[in-house]
Write an enzyme that holds these catalytic residues in place. Structure first.
Site, PDB file in Angstrom:
ATOM      1  N   PRO A  57       0.836  -1.211   0.000  1.00 16.08           N
ATOM      2  CA  PRO A  57       0.000   0.000   0.000  1.00 16.08           C
ATOM      3  C   PRO A  57       0.863   1.250   0.000  1.00 16.08           C
ATOM      4  O   PRO A  57       1.723   1.412   0.858  1.00 16.08           O
ATOM      5  CB  PRO A  57      -0.813  -0.102   1.293  1.00 16.08           C
ATOM      6  CG  PRO A  57      -0.370  -1.329   1.996  1.00 16.08           C
ATOM      7  CD  PRO A  57       0.680  -2.008   1.203  1.00 16.08           C
ATOM      8  N   GLU A  58       0.654   2.102  -0.967  1.00 12.90           N
ATOM      9  CA  GLU A  58       1.379   3.362  -1.024  1.00 12.90           C
ATOM     10  C   GLU A  58       0.432   4.482  -0.585  1.00 12.90           C
ATOM     11  O   GLU A  58      -0.719   4.233  -0.247  1.00 12.90           O
ATOM     12  CB  GLU A  58       1.918   3.577  -2.443  1.00 12.90           C
ATOM     13  CG  GLU A  58       2.951   2.503  -2.816  1.00 12.90           C
ATOM     14  CD  GLU A  58       4.165   3.045  -3.537  1.00 12.90           C
ATOM     15  OE1 GLU A  58       4.605   4.161  -3.208  1.00 12.90           O
ATOM     16  OE2 GLU A  58       4.671   2.343  -4.425  1.00 12.90           O
ATOM     17  N   ARG A  66      23.054  17.016  -1.420  1.00 12.30           N
ATOM     18  CA  ARG A  66      22.883  15.577  -1.585  1.00 12.30           C
ATOM     19  C   ARG A  66      23.537  15.108  -2.886  1.00 12.30           C
ATOM     20  O   ARG A  66      23.177  15.564  -3.970  1.00 12.30           O
ATOM     21  CB  ARG A  66      21.392  15.218  -1.587  1.00 12.30           C
ATOM     22  CG  ARG A  66      20.642  15.658  -0.327  1.00 12.30           C
ATOM     23  CD  ARG A  66      21.025  14.871   0.905  1.00 12.30           C
ATOM     24  NE  ARG A  66      20.611  13.481   0.834  1.00 12.30           N
ATOM     25  CZ  ARG A  66      19.459  13.017   1.346  1.00 12.30           C
ATOM     26  NH1 ARG A  66      18.635  13.828   1.971  1.00 12.30           N
ATOM     27  NH2 ARG A  66      19.160  11.741   1.250  1.00 12.30           N
TER      28      ARG A  66
END
Ligand SMILES: [Zn+2]
Length: 271
Positions: A2-3, A152
């Protein structure tokens, strides 16, 4: 798995059945989820009224006047409302019996889900306290993504999947959003320009909204379902389509492993 769109759809499906209901009973069939279900829950919740239902990232929050029940569906969980008695099966681990007589039941074959209790402000719970912005809120915008990626040097896809940057953009949706934005998943995060941040943020929001809208049509499955309702099948541009042709340019979709997860992309459409 499930997202976020499935969790949002679950929330919308449960809300009319749970809102303002009093808890008649709490039944724990199997406490062994990702963390043990607290034994004290039946004592804490019997006779209490559900005051609010909300979502933060992929956590469902059921609010009471003395604390919050925090649920997570893990890898394979689903929540259903049953309005007539149905015996639980071996994968049904937890139930809230409501004053209406209906039952909210958690089924989770792989048991990576969670049922937790937190007194006071739920956003101070250790699992929730350091989460980044919700993808559909205004706080997730081009400027935020631009700042969050400056230092990043990891691949952009992994940075988008970092819950400190933005929550709930899982593997399917990051793959699809990167394709729609024309950005390759292995791009070094700090090389993403501000205009491309704008484009990507827009596509992430659009992809999630589309999935939530599609999920709305399956809401009836949350009542009296046999529990086999799948997560919605959608049309994907790249996700799960390695070796198939790109629907925009005809090039074969490539597969790449990033952080143990599969990335799918078009080497022509995505730069
Ligand atoms: Zn292409």
């Amino acid at each position: 798995m499930p997202e976020l769109p499935e969790v949002e759809t679950t929330l919308r499906g449960l809300t009319p059945h749970l809102s303002q209901q009093t808890i008649a009973d709490v039944i724990i069939h199997n406490e062994r989820l990702r963390w043990p279900i607290p034994h004290k829950l039946p004592t804490l919740l019997r006779g209490k009224t559900i005051l609010s239902l909300s979502r933060r990232a992929k956590y469902l929050l059921i609010g009471f006047d003395h604390g919050t029940l925090i649920l997570h569906l893990g890898m394979s969980g689903n929540l259903r409302v049953l309005t007539s008695p149905t015996p639980p099966d071996k994968h049904d681990h937890f139930e809230l019996v409501l004053g209406s007589g209906a039952v909210m039941r958690l089924r989770d074959p792989r048991r990576f889900g969670a049922v937790l209790w937190h007194q006071g402000d739920p956003f101070t719970h250790p699992l929730l306290a350091s989460l980044g912005p919700e993808p559909l809120h205004d706080g997730f915008n081009a400027q935020h993504l631009y700042q969050a990626t400056r230092k990043r040097s990891a691949a952009l896809k992994l940075v988008i999947m970092d819950n400190h940057v933005v929550v709930g953009v899982g593997n399917i949706y990051v793959n699809e959003s990167l394709f729609r934005a024309g950005i390759k998943p292995q791009l070094v995060a700090h090389k993403l320009s501000l205009p491309r941040c704008e484009k990507l943020v827009g596509e992430i929001k659009a992809t999630l909204i589309q999935a939530i809208t599609m999920g709305g049509s399956s809401l009836r499955d949350y009542v009296n379902s046999d529990g086999k309702q799948g997560y919605f099948q959608q049309h994907y541009w790249v996700y799960g389509r390695a070796g198939e042709t790109c629907q925009k340019c005809g090039t074969a979709i490539k597969l790449l492993k990033q952080g143990q997860r599969s990335s799918f992309y078009c080497p022509v459409c995505q730069k």
